[in-house]
Structures are given as structure tokens and as C-alpha cells.
Design an enzyme around this catalytic site. Structure first.
Site, PDB file in Angstrom:
ATOM      1  N   GLU A  26       0.825  -1.220   0.000  1.00  0.00           N
ATOM      2  CA  GLU A  26       0.000   0.000   0.000  1.00  0.00           C
ATOM      3  C   GLU A  26       0.856   1.266   0.000  1.00  0.00           C
ATOM      4  OE1 GLU A  26      -3.019   0.055   3.088  1.00  0.00           O
ATOM      5  OE2 GLU A  26      -3.486   2.153   2.676  1.00  0.00           O
ATOM      6  N   ASP A  81       4.173 -14.201  11.885  1.00  0.00           N
ATOM      7  CA  ASP A  81       2.824 -14.649  11.545  1.00  0.00           C
ATOM      8  C   ASP A  81       1.850 -13.486  11.739  1.00  0.00           C
ATOM      9  OD1 ASP A  81       0.296 -15.803  11.489  1.00  0.00           O
ATOM     10  OD2 ASP A  81       0.928 -17.625  12.520  1.00  0.00           O
ATOM     11  N   HIS A 100      -2.091  11.185  -0.241  1.00  0.00           N
ATOM     12  CA  HIS A 100      -2.207   9.878  -0.866  1.00  0.00           C
ATOM     13  C   HIS A 100      -2.116   9.974  -2.383  1.00  0.00           C
ATOM     14  CE1 HIS A 100      -3.792   5.820   0.187  1.00  0.00           C
ATOM     15  NE2 HIS A 100      -3.595   6.246   1.420  1.00  0.00           N
TER      16      HIS A 100
HETATM   17  P1  NAD Z   1       9.520 -23.203  16.392  1.00  0.00           P
HETATM   18  O1  NAD Z   1       8.652 -24.384  16.331  1.00  0.00           O
HETATM   19  O2  NAD Z   1      10.578 -23.102  15.333  1.00  0.00           O
HETATM   20  O3  NAD Z   1      10.147 -23.147  17.862  1.00  0.00           O
HETATM   21  C1  NAD Z   1      11.163 -22.284  18.246  1.00  0.00           C
HETATM   22  C2  NAD Z   1      12.315 -23.127  18.730  1.00  0.00           C
HETATM   23  O4  NAD Z   1      13.464 -22.302  18.818  1.00  0.00           O
HETATM   24  C3  NAD Z   1      12.056 -23.707  20.109  1.00  0.00           C
HETATM   25  O5  NAD Z   1      11.898 -25.086  20.001  1.00  0.00           O
HETATM   26  C4  NAD Z   1      13.316 -23.359  20.921  1.00  0.00           C
HETATM   27  O6  NAD Z   1      13.888 -24.501  21.491  1.00  0.00           O
HETATM   28  C5  NAD Z   1      14.272 -22.770  19.887  1.00  0.00           C
HETATM   29  N1  NAD Z   1      15.035 -21.604  20.383  1.00  0.00           N
HETATM   30  C6  NAD Z   1      16.339 -21.348  20.154  1.00  0.00           C
HETATM   31  N2  NAD Z   1      16.724 -20.200  20.720  1.00  0.00           N
HETATM   32  C7  NAD Z   1      15.630 -19.673  21.316  1.00  0.00           C
HETATM   33  C8  NAD Z   1      15.383 -18.473  22.035  1.00  0.00           C
HETATM   34  N3  NAD Z   1      16.344 -17.576  22.274  1.00  0.00           N
HETATM   35  N4  NAD Z   1      14.131 -18.268  22.485  1.00  0.00           N
HETATM   36  C9  NAD Z   1      13.146 -19.140  22.250  1.00  0.00           C
HETATM   37  N5  NAD Z   1      13.309 -20.301  21.561  1.00  0.00           N
HETATM   38  C10 NAD Z   1      14.549 -20.567  21.095  1.00  0.00           C
HETATM   39  O7  NAD Z   1       8.674 -21.857  16.320  1.00  0.00           O
HETATM   40  P2  NAD Z   1       7.524 -21.331  17.260  1.00  0.00           P
HETATM   41  O8  NAD Z   1       7.880 -19.930  17.551  1.00  0.00           O
HETATM   42  O9  NAD Z   1       7.233 -22.241  18.395  1.00  0.00           O
HETATM   43  O10 NAD Z   1       6.252 -21.389  16.298  1.00  0.00           O
HETATM   44  C11 NAD Z   1       6.002 -20.344  15.386  1.00  0.00           C
HETATM   45  C12 NAD Z   1       5.305 -20.920  14.162  1.00  0.00           C
HETATM   46  O11 NAD Z   1       4.087 -21.562  14.522  1.00  0.00           O
HETATM   47  C13 NAD Z   1       4.925 -19.849  13.200  1.00  0.00           C
HETATM   48  O12 NAD Z   1       5.352 -20.238  11.900  1.00  0.00           O
HETATM   49  C14 NAD Z   1       3.397 -19.825  13.257  1.00  0.00           C
HETATM   50  O13 NAD Z   1       2.867 -19.409  12.016  1.00  0.00           O
HETATM   51  C15 NAD Z   1       3.073 -21.242  13.575  1.00  0.00           C
HETATM   52  N6  NAD Z   1       1.778 -21.558  14.180  1.00  0.00           N
HETATM   53  C16 NAD Z   1       0.894 -20.602  14.612  1.00  0.00           C
HETATM   54  C17 NAD Z   1      -0.315 -20.954  15.201  1.00  0.00           C
HETATM   55  C18 NAD Z   1      -1.238 -19.892  15.714  1.00  0.00           C
HETATM   56  O14 NAD Z   1      -0.847 -18.734  15.745  1.00  0.00           O
HETATM   57  N7  NAD Z   1      -2.468 -20.210  16.115  1.00  0.00           N
HETATM   58  C19 NAD Z   1      -0.615 -22.310  15.367  1.00  0.00           C
HETATM   59  C20 NAD Z   1       0.314 -23.260  14.938  1.00  0.00           C
HETATM   60  C21 NAD Z   1       1.511 -22.880  14.367  1.00  0.00           C
END
Ligand code: NAD
Length: 436
Positions: free
Chosen positions: A83, A287, A385
Site C-alpha cells: 500500500e 505470523d 495519498h
Molecule cells: P519453532 O517451532 O521453530 O520453535 C522455536 C524453537 O526455537 C524452540 O523449540 C526453541 O527450542 C528454539 N530456540 C532457540 N533459541 C531460542 C530463544 N532464544 N528463544 C526461544 N526459543 C529458542 O517456532 P515457534 O515460535 O514455536 O512457532 C512459530 C510458528 O508456529 C509460526 O510459523 C506460526 O505461524 C506457527 N503456528 C501458529 C499458530 C497460531 O498462531 N495459532 C498455530 C500453529 C503454528
């Protein structure tokens, strides 16, 4: 960021020169610059591992907002958005806020809520107490699923239980697992931990666990930004008319009152905030659906939909703005480390933690809101705009290269920003050049 974020004239530079300016300010390597140019951006082979049935790459313009001063630190803000006017609006409002010392921000720890739905519980109120009695055991269990995050200092913090006496499926227990996800958005982490609790929760309650999923109403993970804009900074001239700063403050406060009293206006007020918020959320690979869902649910938390920000006049006649909202963003996990662009975006901002990112995003949301409300309450939104919108209309009509600016300029001059008129101008030019 080694320099000031005040980069006057950046908007007038050609793209390559502008990129060089940002690269110098943020110490970007050649490779990082190539990522921004798109040459080393997301490729289909990586994309193919990110989602399903990949057939290509969708791209967006990435701009850099200037003038942001957040807790005394200069920050350049990358924004991915289609936008027009958003990046310009954020930069303009950040300059206004800068005159009052910039943005002051704070945030809660990264506490996410994992929900568990428990059905067919024989005595829900007793089961609630029994779950609370077993809290330490449940927290310990939840902490077994992600040893890395525990080692880093995150993990399960609390268990809360509610009884819902009536629902279309009868009574149910809702268990909330409060979990500190540190620098991750945390959805996967929290979902995994909630799933790990299933057998124990069923055993304790005598019920049946159905859903285990985080809540996007991340009201334990809030970020806040506030700013003061001196009335003097708001004085300006438009079409030969002077708007005095004090008058502009009054108009902005009145415009905010409209949003505070009317959900139709509050929705658009909040959309303006999300223009800034989403652009940074997308640039950093986060997200944006989660952020959108959380923002609007938070705006309706008291039963009616209200603005996420507030604008008030100080006793000295200056303007003060505040914005608080859920901000579940990460700098690890999800797409943040898979897509090449978010890494560069985080480097441009000089961000080291998810909370720091969340706070900058909320400052951008507040700036964006100020830009929109100031324009609406004074000269109207279309004036600023128009020239930006005209460029998009010119491109849509088929203009390329230098034609874009010249067709856009003519549309603005005629005050007719329409696709059919842009097409007419273009075909006139084609017939003029072929007849010469
Ligand atoms: P992820 O699964 O990659 O987990 C993050 C990992 O990073 C953890 O397992 C942790 O061990 C590691 N890590 C390393 N250094 C870290 C630090 N300093 N702090 C925290 N963790 C650290 O990602 P996530 O953040 O658990 O999940 C995000 C994803 O889930 C997004 O892609 C999102 O779109 C998706 N998602 C969203 C929903 C929702 O919003 N309702 C539902 C399901 C999935």
C-alpha cells in the site's frame, strides 16, 4: 545501526543509492544487499520446504522507514507492504515524535497461553482444584518437551483453570498453560507442551481432553509505546491555509474521541495501526494472522470494540499518544530463520531480542496511527495519498520506467486518479510518438 535514522532526502534517491545509504547505516554485507535486491532472496527450493504445492514466489516491496528514535536509540525500520503512503506516513510521524524525544516503549515477558479443552468431567469444580493442587507436577511435565528453551531460561510458568458451566457441548474445563517462549513466537513450542500434558490432565480430572492449542489472544504478551509531539511540531501549511499546532492537537484528540465512541470508526483507526504493525511483522517473517487476530480480540476485550491507541492533550497543549497491544513475534523459529529476508530486516533494526522487536513494532503502529489521524483531522487523507496512489494507477495502466512519474504527475495535475484516464494518457503518448 551505526548512524542516525534521520536520513533526509532518502526518499528522493534512486533505489540503488538508497540501498547503499541503508547498507552503510546498518553495515550490510554484499550478500545481505543482494537479498534486499531480490537476487539472493527466497528461492523456490527453500520455499518448497516451507509450505505445500509450491509453484512460485510471491514478493512485496520492502521500504525503510526513517526518523525512528525508540528509547533513545535510532532505528531504521524495514516495512514490507503493497500500500502506498504507509512508509512515508510512518517516517513523517516518527519525525514529529522525534521532536518530543521519540518513542518510549516497554513490554511484558514473552508469556503465551496454551489452551486445553477438557470435556466430560464428572465434577468440574473439584477437578479444577485437583489440577491446581498438581500444578508443580504439571509444570515440570510441560518443561520436558523443549529442553533448549528451558536451558535458555524459558518454559512453563503457571497453570490456570476455568470452569465453563454452559456451552453448546455442555460444561467444560479450560486449562491455560502459561509459557515463556523467550525469543520465539512460540506457537509450536506451546502446542507441544500442551499436548504433553494430555494424559496427566485426563487422569487428574477424569475427563476427556479435546483441543490443545495456543490462544492468539496473547494478552500476557503485551508491548507498549508512547510518544509526545510538541504542538509546535504540528503546525503546517496546506493549500495556502495555516494549521496551528495547538489547533491540530485539538483536532487529533477529537478524531480519537470518534474512534473511542464508535466501533465503525475504531475498526478503521485500528486498521491504520495495523498498516504499520503488519508491514514490520511481514518483513521479519512473523505470523501476521496471529498478530491481527490478537489485536482485534484485545480491542474487544471489554465487550465493545475500541481503539488500541489513545490520543490526549497535555496541560501544556502538546499531544501525547499511547498504544498497548499483544505482540507475539519471534526472532527465532517459524519462517524467521528460513526466509533470507527477515535476517537482514532484523539486522537493519539492530534487534537482539523478540521483546525489542515487539516494542519497535508497536512504536511503528503508533506512528502510523498518528500519520493517518493527523491527515484525516486536517487536510484529509487523499491529498498526501494522491501522488503515491497515482503512481500505482499509472503502473496498472501499463506505464513503465519514466512514464510512471510523468503519467502520475498528469493525473495529479488533473485531479483525476483513474485507470481509464491513465490508459488514455498512455495511448495518447504512444500515438504522438509513432506519428513523429
Ligand atoms: P519453532 O517451532 O521453530 O520453535 C522455536 C524453537 O526455537 C524452540 O523449540 C526453541 O527450542 C528454539 N530456540 C532457540 N533459541 C531460542 C530463544 N532464544 N528463544 C526461544 N526459543 C529458542 O517456532 P515457534 O515460535 O514455536 O512457532 C512459530 C510458528 O508456529 C509460526 O510459523 C506460526 O505461524 C506457527 N503456528 C501458529 C499458530 C497460531 O498462531 N495459532 C498455530 C500453529 C503454528
Amino acid at each position: 545501526m551505526s548512524q542516525t535514522s534521520r536520513l533526509p532526502g532518502l526518499y528522493k534517491q534512486p533505489v540503488e543509492e538508497r540501498l547503499a545509504t541503508v547498507a552503510t547505516a546498518s553495515d550490510l554485507t554484499d550478500e545481505e544487499q543482494a537479498v534486499l535486491r531480490g537476487a539472493m532472496g527466497l528461492q523456490t527450493d527453500t520455499a518448497d520446504h516451507m509450505i505445500e504445492n509450491v509453484v512460485g514466489i510471491h514478493s512485496l516491496p520492502l521500504g525503510v522507514a526513517t526518523n525512528f528514535l525508540v528509547n533513545g536509540r535510532d532505528v531504521l525500520v524495514p516495512m514490507a507492504i503493497e500500500e502506498p503512503s504507509v512508509v512515508a506516513g510512518a517516517s513523517f510521524a516518527a519525525r514529529l515524535a522525534r521532536a518530543g524525544g521519540g518513542f518510549h516503549t516497554s513490554s511484558t515477558p514473552s508469556h503465551m497461553i496454551g489452551q486445553m479443552q477438557v470435556l466430560d468431567v464428572p465434577n468440574p469444580h473439584v477437578a479444577r482444584f485437583e489440577l491446581m493442587e498438581q500444578k508443580e507436577r504439571l509444570l515440570e511435565l510441560a518443561n520436558q518437551s523443549d529442553p533448549l528453551i528451558i536451558k535458555l531460561g524459558g518454559g512453563a510458568r503457571d497453570i490456570e483453570v476455568r470452569v465453563i458451566d454452559e456451552s453448546p457441548a455442555g460444561p467444560m474445563l479450560v486449562v491455560h498453560l502459561i509459557y515463556d517462549t523467550l525469543d520465539a513466537m512460540g506457537a509450536n513450542t506451546v502446542n507441544t507442551a500442551a499436548e504433553a500434558l494430555t494424559p496427566s490432565v485426563e487422569e487428574i480430572t477424569g475427563g476427556r481432553v479435546l483441543l490443545r492449542i495456543l490462544s492468539n489472544l496473547a494478552d500476557r504478551r503485551l508491548a507498549r509505546a508512547r510518544c509526545l509531539v510538541p504542538a509546535s511540531a504540528l503546525t503546517f501549511e496546506s493549500d495556502g491555509r495555516t494549521f496551528e499546532g495547538r489547533e491540530v492537537v485539538g483536532r487529533i484528540v477529537e478524531a480519537y474521541a470518534f474512534a473511542a465512541a464508535d466501533p465503525y470508526r475504531a475498526t478503521t483507526h485500528n486498521k491504520g495501526i495495523m498498516n504499520g504493525v503488519d508491514a514490520v511483522v511481514i518483513a521479519t517473517g512473523n505470523d501476521w494472522r496471529a498478530i491481527e487476530a490478537g489485536a482485534h480480540a484485545y480491542a474487544a476485550r471489554n465487550g465493545s470494540y475500541i481503539p488500541l491507541s489513545q490520543w490526549e492533550r497535555t496541560p501544556d497543549g502538546d499531544l501525547v499518544g499511547t498504544l498497548e497491544m499483544p505482540m507475539a513475534v519471534g526472532i527465532v523459529g517459524g519462517a524467521t530463520r528460513v526466509h533470507p529476508l527477515p535476517k537482514v530486516a532484523l539486522k537493519i533494526m539492530g534487534v537482539q531480542t523478540a521483546r525489542e522487536l515487539a516494542e519497535i513494532i508497536v512504536a511503528v503502529g503508533l506512528a502510523q496511527n498518528l500519520a493517518a489521524v493527523r491527515a484525516l483531522a486536517t487536510e484529509g487523507i487523499q491529498r498526501g495519498h494522491m501522488s503515491l496512489h497515482a503512481r500505482q494507477v499509472a503502473i496498472a495502466a501499463g506505464a513503465t520506467g519514466d512514464e510512471i512519474e510523468s503519467v502520475a504527475a498528469q493525473l495529479v495535475k488533473e485531479r483525476t486518479i483513474r485507470l481509464d484516464r491513465a490508459q488514455e494518457i498512455l495511448s495518447q503518448r504512444v500515438s504522438e510518438s509513432t506519428s513523429q
